[in-house]
Design an enzyme around this catalytic site. Structure first.
Site, mmCIF file in Angstrom:
data_model
loop_
_atom_site.group_PDB
_atom_site.id
_atom_site.type_symbol
_atom_site.label_atom_id
_atom_site.label_comp_id
_atom_site.label_asym_id
_atom_site.label_seq_id
_atom_site.Cartn_x
_atom_site.Cartn_y
_atom_site.Cartn_z
ATOM 1 N N LYS A 124 35.565 45.433 38.671
ATOM 2 C CA LYS A 124 36.244 45.400 39.969
ATOM 3 C C LYS A 124 35.753 46.530 40.856
ATOM 4 C CE LYS A 124 40.724 46.435 41.994
ATOM 5 N NZ LYS A 124 42.125 46.820 41.713
ATOM 6 N N ASP A 142 41.194 41.441 41.982
ATOM 7 C CA ASP A 142 42.386 42.257 41.806
ATOM 8 C C ASP A 142 43.579 41.326 41.622
ATOM 9 O OD1 ASP A 142 42.986 41.241 44.313
ATOM 10 O OD2 ASP A 142 43.458 43.194 45.197
#
Length: 216
Positions: A124, A142
């Site tokens: 991420k 996310d």
């Protein structure tokens, strides 16, 4: 319920979100790739606005990896405390900066493999940095991206790595970074976790998520 194939639904969602959010840029304030890397680490379990309130003072005190390494851990913890989980984040940032100095001459690497090898950096964070700092497309997964893409029927998975793969297969590569950012914006504005604004949702005709009509 939407009857489009998953690929067709993805294309329709992409069109709507591109029109709704024509400018998709990371809300994290930064002047360079290093600041973005640190800010993204701080953003875990914290809002972007809160990170942006912390980083001006933080980067004034520690503008470089060398400065972070030299900064006493207790001082760093105090500087980033408002972002939450500050002890773990402080240790990760110091270790990350040590690795940058030891392996990359203090520069932020430009590949996924090198970024995820840094302490405190997962896919991420790496995709945020690659997309915003180096214009290398990537899907950032996310909680908002996971929730919205699942509700839209673009993935059946809950594991971020599997969601990333599903979205990469559905969305053109050039759109990866912008698409995931737009999903974040949409999740914050419309497709909330507890009370999504389904009746007013511009994607409702494409969405298989069960909706409830408010009582009269």
């Amino acid at each position: 319920m939407a009857r489009l194939k998953r690929s067709e639904r993805a294309a329709a969602v992409l069109r709507v979100l591109n029109a709704r959010y024509p400018e998709a840029k990371t809300p994290l304030s930064h002047r360079n790739a290093f600041e973005l890397l640190v800010a993204t680490i701080l953003s875990a379990q914290c809002t972007d606005n809160q990170v942006n309130r912390v980083t001006p003072r933080l980067f004034e005190r520690c503008p470089t990896p060398q400065a972070f390494v030299a900064c006493p851990l207790t001082d760093l913890e105090a500087l980033i405390r408002p972002t939450g989980f500050y002890r773990n984040k402080a240790r990760h940032i110091k270790a990350c900066c040590e690795a940058l100095l030891a392996s990359h001459g203090g520069r932020v690497p430009r590949t996924m493999e090198e970024l995820v090898a840094l302490p405190g950096v997962g896919r991420k964070t790496a995709n945020v940095v690659l997309g915003a700092a180096f214009e290398t497309p990537g899907i950032v997964v996310d909680t908002h991206v996971a929730r919205v893409s699942g509700r839209l029927g673009l993935t059946r998975h809950r594991d971020p790595a599997k969601i990333e793969i599903d979205l990469m297969r559905l969305i053109p590569r050039a759109e990866w970074s912008g698409f995931s950012l737009r999903l974040v914006f949409f999740g914050r504005e419309v497709c909330h976790a507890r009370k999504p604004k389904c009746p007013a949702c511009p994607l409702k005709v494409h969405c298989p998520f069960p909706r409830k009509t408010p009582a009269a």
